[in-house]
Design a protein around this motif. Structure first.
Motif: not given
Length: 174
Positions: A50-51, A133, A170, A172
């Motif tokens: 989700r961001m 990331l 973010i 993950l």
């Protein structure tokens, strides 16, 4: 408490008992995840989660979505969806070309950076984001990334310059 059933009376398990067993097995199956092979240096990177992007200022803006990201800053794809799975947008890019497809139509640009700024209303440091990331603390003008919780799947980056301030969060999936 133990329930003993003679072997010949196994057919007694029907109705509510069978329903409960099926429910339990469904829940158990839903908790399992396929084993992922270790990433090889040639395999494309892939992230799901989700961001949320919020931009402060007179006209405060915010955007949140579920995402699936694959590739690199040079070539890849990004799908943004609602929590219920409705696709909000799909982005694909390669050197010299980027395209955004959404229910509102299709847009193209010469780079992913330009396309994201147009779509989100704020520039995002794409090259640095891919590095972040992967756990690398890459520099991005005006941005400060916090990777301290990346092992928990959490990444936060704040842009303080140029104004207005923007915050990218973010989460993950594991």
């Amino acid at each position: 408490m133990r329930i003993w059933l003679p072997l010949g009376d196994a057919r007694v398990l029907h109705g509510a008992g069978t329903l409960l067993l099926a429910l339990f097995l469904t829940l158990l199956a839903g908790c399992t995840q396929p084993l992922r092979a270790p990433a090889s240096p040639t395999a494309p990177a892939h992230w799901d989660g989700r961001m949320a992007l919020s931009v402060d200022g007179d006209a405060k803006q915010s955007f949140a979505a579920v995402f699936a990201l694959q590739g690199s800053s040079k070539q890849g794809s990004l799908t943004l969806s609602t929590p219920l799975g409705t696709v909000l947008a799909e982005l694909q890019w390669m050197p010299g070309h980027a395209v955004l497809r959404s229910p509102r139509g299709e847009r193209t640009a010469s780079s992913l950076d330009a396309l994201l700024e147009e779509a989100l209303g704020s520039a995002i440091p794409v090259q640095a984001l891919f590095a972040w990331l992967q756990g690398e603390l890459a520099a991005a003008a005006g941005w400060q990334a916090d990777l301290s919780r990346l092992s928990d799947g959490q990444l936060t980056a704040v842009r303080s310059n140029p104004l207005p301030r923007a915050t990218l969060r973010i989460a993950l999936e594991r």
